[in-house]
Design an enzyme around this catalytic site. Structure first.
Site, PDB file in Angstrom:
ATOM      1  N   LYS A   1     -26.732 -33.578  29.812  1.00 55.69           N
ATOM      2  CA  LYS A   1     -25.350 -33.450  29.349  1.00 55.69           C
ATOM      3  C   LYS A   1     -25.315 -32.661  28.034  1.00 55.69           C
ATOM      4  O   LYS A   1     -24.437 -31.818  27.825  1.00 55.69           O
ATOM      5  CB  LYS A   1     -24.727 -34.846  29.190  1.00 55.69           C
ATOM      6  CG  LYS A   1     -24.435 -35.486  30.545  1.00 55.69           C
ATOM      7  CD  LYS A   1     -24.124 -36.965  30.502  1.00 55.69           C
ATOM      8  CE  LYS A   1     -24.006 -37.471  31.945  1.00 55.69           C
ATOM      9  NZ  LYS A   1     -23.888 -38.915  32.079  1.00 55.69           N
TER      10      LYS A   1
ATOM     11  N   GLN B   1     -23.536 -44.018  28.596  1.00 51.91           N
ATOM     12  CA  GLN B   1     -24.391 -43.866  29.776  1.00 51.91           C
ATOM     13  C   GLN B   1     -24.686 -45.227  30.400  1.00 51.91           C
ATOM     14  O   GLN B   1     -25.108 -46.154  29.717  1.00 51.91           O
ATOM     15  CB  GLN B   1     -25.699 -43.149  29.370  1.00 51.91           C
ATOM     16  CG  GLN B   1     -26.611 -42.808  30.518  1.00 51.91           C
ATOM     17  CD  GLN B   1     -26.017 -41.763  31.465  1.00 51.91           C
ATOM     18  OE1 GLN B   1     -25.261 -40.884  31.068  1.00 51.91           O
ATOM     19  NE2 GLN B   1     -26.356 -41.857  32.730  1.00 51.91           N
TER      20      GLN B   1
ATOM     21  N   ASP C   1     -15.192 -40.208  31.738  1.00 49.25           N
ATOM     22  CA  ASP C   1     -15.805 -40.754  32.954  1.00 49.25           C
ATOM     23  C   ASP C   1     -14.752 -41.195  33.974  1.00 49.25           C
ATOM     24  O   ASP C   1     -15.073 -41.431  35.143  1.00 49.25           O
ATOM     25  CB  ASP C   1     -16.633 -42.005  32.607  1.00 49.25           C
ATOM     26  CG  ASP C   1     -18.102 -41.705  32.387  1.00 49.25           C
ATOM     27  OD1 ASP C   1     -18.640 -40.846  33.097  1.00 49.25           O
ATOM     28  OD2 ASP C   1     -18.697 -42.355  31.513  1.00 49.25           O
TER      29      ASP C   1
HETATM   30  N1  GUN Z   1     -24.724 -43.406  35.142  1.00 52.70           N
HETATM   31  C1  GUN Z   1     -24.822 -42.810  36.355  1.00 52.70           C
HETATM   32  N2  GUN Z   1     -23.749 -42.030  36.593  1.00 52.70           N
HETATM   33  C2  GUN Z   1     -22.959 -42.129  35.507  1.00 52.70           C
HETATM   34  C3  GUN Z   1     -21.714 -41.544  35.149  1.00 52.70           C
HETATM   35  O1  GUN Z   1     -21.095 -40.776  35.896  1.00 52.70           O
HETATM   36  N3  GUN Z   1     -21.230 -41.887  33.924  1.00 52.70           N
HETATM   37  C4  GUN Z   1     -21.872 -42.739  33.096  1.00 52.70           C
HETATM   38  N4  GUN Z   1     -21.306 -43.036  31.923  1.00 52.70           N
HETATM   39  N5  GUN Z   1     -23.039 -43.291  33.388  1.00 52.70           N
HETATM   40  C5  GUN Z   1     -23.571 -42.979  34.591  1.00 52.70           C
END
Ligand code: GUN
Length: 282
Positions: A49, A93, A118
């Site tokens: 990211k 995350q 998200d």
């Molecule tokens: N863990 C796995 N996929 C995601 C996601 O799309 N967002 C977040 N915050 N954590 C994740």
């Protein structure tokens, strides 16, 4: 033989569009990413990211908390980021470390809806349900971008989603419905699963089990979208679909890696840009 829905290629196009728009802004958007603990897979995701932010010119902040930080500290950090006018997107995350004393719903509600890139906050999930989302759920919207790029129209098609998670299965079904698909959601208690999946014009696998979808579960000519990320020994990653056996039957299929995965991050960049624009308008 099928054609590949190439996530690397399509995500690069999306990132280029985001970068061009960011370059024209007086100040770039900022994305704050929170990582609790030191899970290696989560570290890789957070690192990817950060790289995507650098590529498109979005400022990224990394907030690291120890695995034993506790919910109060995490929520205090989220609140501080909510208040910070220079932060436009907040992402924590998931999953949080095993044993972390927290309530996932409380965490989802703590992030300001305007900064919820998200799309986990109930207010944003509600807007999605009502067909008026401001930000799009990253993984499902990424899968749709792949279909759009290939000119695959969902109107009137039978989309079968295997998996009912809040992150993928449910929002995927909502987005497909908005595109006028007929949608079926299957899950671990579904009876006669393969009889249903064989009816799918578009089959979305979001199960989290290596090679769960086998050739006998897929109709000839179907489009297959694999959202699974299953880690083999070492660093290899494979999907929920038995790619080698299924691909010859499909019209289109996503590979893993290089399919939906890169798309998730490019939609996150889109959302951060969109969130910044919405906040600056207020
Ligand atoms: N863990 C796995 N996929 C995601 C996601 O799309 N967002 C977040 N915050 N954590 C994740």
């Amino acid at each position: 033989m099928s054609q590949l829905l190439d996530g690397k290629l399509v995500s690069a196009k999306v990132l280029d569009r985001v970068a061009a728009e960011v370059a024209g802004m007086p100040q770039p958007p900022t994305l704050a990413v929170i990582l609790v603990g030191d899970d290696p897979a989560s570290q890789v995701y957070v690192g990817n990211k950060k790289k995507a932010c650098e590529r498109v010119g979005i400022v990224s902040q990394e907030h690291l908390l120890p695995a034993d930080a506790g919910q109060a500290k995490l929520l205090a950090l989220v609140n501080a980021l909510n208040q910070d006018k220079n932060v436009h997107g907040i992402l924590c995350q998931l999953p949080l470390p095993k044993g972390f004393d927290y309530d996932e719903q409380a965490l989802c509600r703590a992030v300001s809806p305007a900064k919820d890139v998200d799309v986990f906050h109930p207010e944003n999930v509600g807007k999605l349900m009502q067909g008026e989302p401001e930000l799009l759920p990253c993984t499902p919207a990424g899968a749709l971008e792949l279909l759009d790029d290939a000119g695959i129209d969902l109107a009137g098609k039978h989309v079968v989603v295997i998996g009912r998670s809040n992150i993928v299965g449910k929002p995927m079904a909502m987005l497909a419905l908005q595109r006028n698909a007929t949608v079926t959601i299957c899950h671990s208690r579904t009876k006669n699963l393969s009889a249903i999946t064989r009816q799918a014009d578009v089959l979305v696998a979001a199960v989290g089990r290596l090679h769960f979808v086998t050739a006998d579960m897929v109709k000839d000519g179907a489009v297959v979208v694999d959202v699974g990320i299953n880690r083999l020994e070492g660093r290899k990653v494979r999907g929920d679909v038995d790619f080698d056996a299924v691909a010859p039957k499909c019209s289109w299929i996503t590979p893993v890696p290089g399919g939906v995965g890169p798309m998730t991050i490019s939609v996150l960049m889109k959302n951060t840009l969109a969130a910044a624009k919405l906040q600056r308008r207020k």
